[in-house]
Design an enzyme around this catalytic site. Structure first.
Site, short mmCIF file in Angstrom:
data_model
loop_
_atom_site.label_atom_id
_atom_site.label_comp_id
_atom_site.label_asym_id
_atom_site.label_seq_id
_atom_site.Cartn_x
_atom_site.Cartn_y
_atom_site.Cartn_z
N ASP A 1 -2.29 8.54 5.42
CA ASP A 1 -1.67 7.86 4.28
C ASP A 1 -2.69 7.65 3.17
O ASP A 1 -2.79 6.56 2.61
CB ASP A 1 -1.07 6.53 4.73
CG ASP A 1 -0.13 5.94 3.68
OD1 ASP A 1 0.43 6.71 2.89
OD2 ASP A 1 0.02 4.71 3.66
N LEU A 2 -3.45 8.68 2.87
CA LEU A 2 -4.51 8.57 1.86
C LEU A 2 -3.91 8.56 0.46
O LEU A 2 -3.24 9.50 0.05
CB LEU A 2 -5.48 9.75 2.00
CG LEU A 2 -6.76 9.66 1.17
CD1 LEU A 2 -7.63 8.50 1.64
CD2 LEU A 2 -7.54 10.97 1.24
#
Length: 241
Positions: free
Chosen positions: A89-90
């Site tokens: 979930d960058l």
């Protein structure tokens, strides 16, 4: 609890430290679980990129340093952890900045199965680079079925990359043109650094996972860009003094 367990053996300056965890009941009587992170006084990268109330802006040197910090964090969790950890979930809101503007990556999803791969993180990093350099959110109104942030940047590489650089970065860069105007070589080097950074973002966000740039190469290329910029701005500082 899974995140805490995975975090226990992680040691890296660019990963957000967990102070503790808590499990309780909230004021409505519902179960409440939370992770307590180290406080980051300069907020998130998202705040710096998109908050209308933030009058301070990141200059080119700061931006490249932040991108290197994030790339180093990815290199660590992908290549120096057993088992390999996938962030999953960058995005700018998960990148927090300390007092010295050092970036710390947090809020992992910790994907360890076949559904999540390190290539997915690299894609997200590529989009992050493009978002940081253009100032455009991936869901910006200008993007539709025929145009996305990756295509937007790819097309600019064929024409004039300067046209898509975030106006805030560009304005700070233009301020330096007063000093650079008598040194065309340095001005050209800065424009090359802007182009190379966009190329990294495009290379990391290719549709095919096998065509995406390796994170170790990303770190090397960004460090080369930073070295060039520090040499230029170090010279400018001496001149201005």
């Amino acid at each position: 609890m899974r995140e805490c367990e995975a975090w226990r053996n992680l040691r890296h300056r660019n990963l957000l430290k967990i102070i503790t965890s808590c499990s309780s009941i909230d004021f409505q009587g519902n179960p409440f679980k939370a992770l307590v992170y180290e406080f980051m006084p300069n907020g998130s990268l998202h705040d710096w990129l998109h908050s209308s109330g933030n009058t301070s802006r990141l200059n080119l040197l700061q931006m490249i340093k932040i991108l290197i910090d994030v790339a180093n964090a990815l290199d660590y969790i992908h290549n120096h952890c057993l088992p390999t950890i996938i962030h999953g979930d960058l995005k700018p809101s998960n990148i927090l900045l300390d007092n010295d503007m050092v970036a710390h990556v947090g809020d992992f999803e910790y994907g360890l199965g076949s559904e999540m791969t390190s290539n997915g993180d690299i894609y997200s990093f590529g989009i992050l680079v493009l978002e940081a350099m253009t100032g455009k959110h991936p869901t910006d109104d200008i993007f539709n079925e025929d145009l996305c942030l990756h295509k937007f940047a790819s097309r600019a590489l064929l024409d004039n990359v300067i046209d898509i650089i975030d106006v805030n970065i560009l304005n700070l860069y233009q301020d330096d043109r007063i000093v650079l105007q008598n040194n065309e070589e340095n001005a050209k080097k800065i424009e090359e650094c802007l182009t190379l950074t966009i190329k990294i973002g495009v290379a990391c966000s290719m549709d095919s996972p096998t065509q995406r740039m390796d994170v170790k190469k990303v770190v090397r290329e960004l460090q080369r860009i930073l070295d060039t910029l520090e040499n230029i701005y170090g010279t400018l500082f001496i001149i201005q003094v």
